[in-house]
Every structure is written in structure tokens, then in C-alpha cells.
Design an enzyme around this catalytic site. Structure first.
Site, mmCIF file in Angstrom:
data_model
loop_
_atom_site.group_PDB
_atom_site.id
_atom_site.type_symbol
_atom_site.label_atom_id
_atom_site.label_comp_id
_atom_site.label_asym_id
_atom_site.label_seq_id
_atom_site.Cartn_x
_atom_site.Cartn_y
_atom_site.Cartn_z
ATOM 1 N N LYS A 1 0.708 -1.262 -0.182
ATOM 2 C CA LYS A 1 0.128 -0.037 0.029
ATOM 3 C C LYS A 1 0.961 1.234 0.137
ATOM 4 O O LYS A 1 1.993 1.101 0.367
ATOM 5 C CB LYS A 1 -0.878 -0.092 1.194
ATOM 6 N N ARG B 1 -11.053 0.557 14.096
ATOM 7 C CA ARG B 1 -10.884 1.142 12.812
ATOM 8 C C ARG B 1 -11.921 0.574 11.892
ATOM 9 O O ARG B 1 -12.966 0.863 11.542
ATOM 10 C CB ARG B 1 -9.536 1.419 12.219
ATOM 11 N N TYR C 1 15.471 30.401 7.757
ATOM 12 C CA TYR C 1 14.289 31.096 8.051
ATOM 13 C C TYR C 1 14.437 31.293 9.652
ATOM 14 O O TYR C 1 14.552 30.667 10.373
ATOM 15 C CB TYR C 1 12.832 30.387 7.746
ATOM 16 N N MET D 1 11.685 24.484 2.042
ATOM 17 C CA MET D 1 10.986 23.607 1.375
ATOM 18 C C MET D 1 11.609 22.850 0.203
ATOM 19 O O MET D 1 11.588 21.722 0.039
ATOM 20 C CB MET D 1 10.007 24.599 0.269
HETATM 21 C C1 LIG Z 1 -0.513 -1.713 6.899
HETATM 22 C C2 LIG Z 1 -1.095 -2.983 7.243
HETATM 23 C C3 LIG Z 1 -0.226 -4.100 7.454
HETATM 24 C C4 LIG Z 1 1.148 -4.002 7.369
HETATM 25 O O1 LIG Z 1 1.642 -3.416 8.353
HETATM 26 P P1 LIG Z 1 3.298 -3.167 8.616
HETATM 27 O O2 LIG Z 1 3.369 -2.749 10.486
HETATM 28 O O3 LIG Z 1 3.767 -2.373 7.751
HETATM 29 O O4 LIG Z 1 4.116 -4.640 8.823
HETATM 30 C C5 LIG Z 1 -0.912 -5.336 7.682
HETATM 31 N N1 LIG Z 1 -2.119 -5.304 7.944
HETATM 32 C C6 LIG Z 1 -2.903 -4.211 7.743
HETATM 33 C C7 LIG Z 1 -4.367 -4.460 7.860
HETATM 34 C C8 LIG Z 1 -2.585 -3.026 7.553
HETATM 35 O O5 LIG Z 1 -3.281 -2.079 7.496
#
Ligand SMILES: *Cc1c(COP(=O)(O)O)cnc(C)c1O
Length: 365
Positions: free
Chosen positions: A40, A138, A260, A308
Site C-alpha cells: 500500500k 478502525r 528562516y 521547502m
Molecule cells: C499496513 C497494514 C499491514 C502491514 O503492517 P506493517 O506494520 O507495515 O507490517 C498489515 N495489515 C493491515 C491491516 C495493515 O493496514
């Protein structure tokens, strides 16, 4: 719009071989079942279009992304592999899942009902992963929804349950009692559901030990070199290197300031090197006055505010630093986890923030 890189002022090198090696290490630590790759957020910023095919070539057969759009882009790059979307199918998106053989993670009864309706329309069983919330609050079936489903398995009619999964809250803290609590809640949840393979551990979960093993682990961070065992030596290889060119070197007199708001003032004759990377490139502004870079293996402190697209380092005592030479910002001497400590965040954020405006070179696996 792809940028032209005639004379880059910063560059990222990504070693796909190190990512594949990390996946193999994780496989060794998870004997109970195969290890998926979580790709992801563009493979945690390192480039899913390159990372996922390298892992597929190496034999990884399961991939997870956050969004359907990420899956649609990757589908052809991981042929024959399961490609699952963690975020859950949005109403109306079901045909895209069916058409491109993308597996939804079902996070609620409403999503289950929509998917069984899709299966009825398709006239065949459709694959899905069922997500149970065991403490994250969640996504995933909450306890009341889980109880409903446990009483009435026909709610799953038409669904081929590829996996039942849950997600650990604090796997990076092995002493946290929640790990054991979630393990028990997950077993109890699965016991009341139709028999199906399970998916449990993320990166750190794999290192909690055999009781957290399942039929499919889901690591992300560890693939990309983030330490899944904080406080202990990192068992993973670092696949990323970020370097930036010195654009100028200034000689400062005592009393002169840098950047800055003049947050840094020379107390001795000083040499200040400016590099062409800043917070717009993911070099976090929180590193102002706190971070560092490496020149030839020795640290040079970051001074003043991160701008930046410019950052300044005190190279007093490093006469070899001159315009055109390169400082290392991420690499073996300074990992994303190290930068995260200085910036008050986690390695995950350092990697996913990495900018896209300088060139990337991929070392093939
Ligand atoms: C992002 C995620 C993972 C991977 O987690 P890591 O800590 O990066 O290994 C696995 N399962 C779900 C549901 C996630 O959202």
C-alpha cells in the site's frame, strides 16, 4: 507529469534485491504459512510498480494494497497472485473487483451484504477476506456484527472465504498484554465462523513468535528495512539510499545566522553547506536543528530550519565538502528509523513521505 532530470540535485537508489531478501527472511520467521507483501501507499513510498513485480518473481503469491485504484494499477504486474484491498469495497465499485480479479477485504456486515449480492448477480462464488476487529477500532467487524454473523453463517452465502484476518494494535511492543488479548479474541472469533484460513501478523507480529503465526502473514514495513523489533538489532536489510548534492558552501563569521527566522547563529567561523532537498521532498521540517547527514561516513549536523527545497548543514572541519559533492541523508549510516527518531515520528512516515521530484534508480533483484 514526469520530470526531466538533466542534472539531479538529489537521488534515491532502491535495491529491489534487499527487499526480496527481506521477504525471504520474513518467510523463515513465519513457518506456519506463506508471507504476503503489503504494498500500500506505493510500497511505503518505494514504488509499488517496481517492488511488487520483484516480489512476485521471487515467489510471493499474495499482495495487499489500501485502495482499489492501487490494485487496478498493479493487477497486471503480479499475474496469478492474490491482490487484496484493505480499505473495503466502496458501494458501486464491486464490478471492478470482479472484473479484475481483485479480492476485497470485507470490513462490515454492509460490505458482506453488498458482496453476497454481487455474487448472486455474477452467478458464482466470489472470493473475499473477512476482517474482524479485535482491538484496533478502525475497520473490521465489531463485536456485535461478529456475533450476528456467528449466529447466521448464511449471511456469507456466495462468498468464498479466502482468509479471516485481524490486525495487531501493538505488535512492536512484545510486553503489551493486548497482543495476547487479540490472539484470544481472534481465536474465539474464528471458532464461531465457517472454517477458513487465517491471516494475523504484520511485520512486528511475525517476531512475536509462533502463537501469532497464521496461514498468511501480512508484513509491510519490514520489507522496506524498517526494524520490526524496535530496541533490538534490526534483522532486515536497508533497501533505500537518499543522497543530495551540495549546491553551495558559505563561510560564516561568528554572529551570522542561517535560514528562516535565524534559528541558528554561528559562534565560531563556520562553513555551511546547502543541499537541494527540503520538506517538499519528505525531508521533514521537524528535522530543523536536529537532523544530520553523512559525508564520507562522518556525520554533519543539520543547522537552521529545513526549507521547502533546501537544507543546511554545518560542515566546519570538513574542508573536502565543496559544491557538487554529495551528502548521504538515508543509508546504512542513517536509516529511516534513525531519521524518524530525530523528527519525532516513525520510519513508516519517513519512507512514505519521500518525494517524487528527484530521480530514482532501481537495482534489480
Ligand atoms: C499496513 C497494514 C499491514 C502491514 O503492517 P506493517 O506494520 O507495515 O507490517 C498489515 N495489515 C493491515 C491491516 C495493515 O493496514
Amino acid at each position: 507529469m514526469p520530470l526531466q532530470h538533466s542534472a539531479p540535485v538529489a537521488r534515491v537508489e532502491i535495491d529491489l534485491g534487499a527487499i526480496v531478501a527481506n521477504w525471504r527472511i520474513l518467510c523463515q520467521h513465519h513457518p506456519s504459512g506463506p508471507v504476503a507483501s503489503v504494498v500500500k501507499a506505493d510500497a511505503y513510498g518505494l514504488g509499488a510498480a517496481q517492488v511488487a513485480p520483484a516480489l512476485r518473481e521471487a515467489g510471493c503469491g499474495h499482495f495487499f494494497v489500501g485502495l482499489l485504484d492501487e490494485a487496478l494499477v498493479l493487477r497486471d504486474r503480479v499475474p496469478g497472485a492474490m491482490l487484496a484491498v484493505l480499505g473495503g469495497p466502496q458501494p458501486g465499485s464491486e464490478p471492478d473487483y470482479v472484473g479484475d480479479d481483485i479480492t476485497p477485504v470485507l470490513n462490515s456486515l454492509a460490505e458482506i451484504d453488498a458482496w453476497t449480492a454481487t455474487a448472486r448477480r455474477a452467478g458464482r462464488m466470489l472470493p473475499a477476506i473477512l476482517h474482524i476487529d479485535t482491538g484496533m477500532s478502525r475497520l473490521g467487524l465489531e463485536p456485535r456484527e461478529l456475533a450476528t454473523l456467528q449466529r447466521d453463517h448464511t449471511r456469507l452465502a456466495g462468498i468464498e472465504l479466502r482468509y479471516i484476518m485481524t490486525h495487531l494494535v501493538a505488535a512492536d511492543c512484545p510486553d503489551q498484554p493486548l497482543n495476547e488479548a487479540q490472539r484470544r479474541r481472534f481465536s474465539a472469533a474464528c471458532a464461531g465462523l465457517p472454517a477458513a484460513p487465517t491471516s494475523f501478523a504484520n511485520s512486528s507480529g511475525i517476531f512475536l513468535g509462533a502463537p501469532w503465526g497464521s496461514d498468511l502473514a501480512r508484513p509491510g514495513a519490514a520489507l522496506y528495512g524498517i526494524n520490526p523489533t524496535p530496541g533490538r538489532p534490526n534483522p532486515m536489510h536497508l533497501p533505500v539510499r537518499l543522497t543530495a548534492r551540495v549546491l553551495s558552501v558559505r563561510e560564516l563569521q561568528p554572529g551570522e545566522t542561517v535560514g528562516y527566522n535565524a534559528t541558528w547563529r554561528a559562534t565560531r567561523p563556520s562553513r555551511i553547506a546547502t543541499v537541494g532537498i527540503g520538506y517538499a521532498d519528505g525531508w521533514l521540517r521537524a528535522l530543523s536543528g536536529r537532523g544530520r547527514a553523512f559525508f564520507d561516513g562522518t556525520p554533519v549536523p543539520l543547522v537552521g530550519r529545513v526549507s521547502m527545497d533546501l537544507t543546511t548543514f554545518d560542515v566546519t572541519g570538513h574542508p573536502a565538502v565543496h559544491p557538487g559533492c554529495w551528502l548521504e541523508l538515508l543509508g546504512p549510516a542513517q536509516t529511516p528509523d534513525d531519521v524518524a527518531v530525530a523528527a519525532g515520528t516513525i520510519g513508516y512516515e519517513v519512507l512514505t513521505a519521500l518525494g517524487r521530484r528527484f530521480p530514482r534508480t532501481y537495482c534489480p533483484a
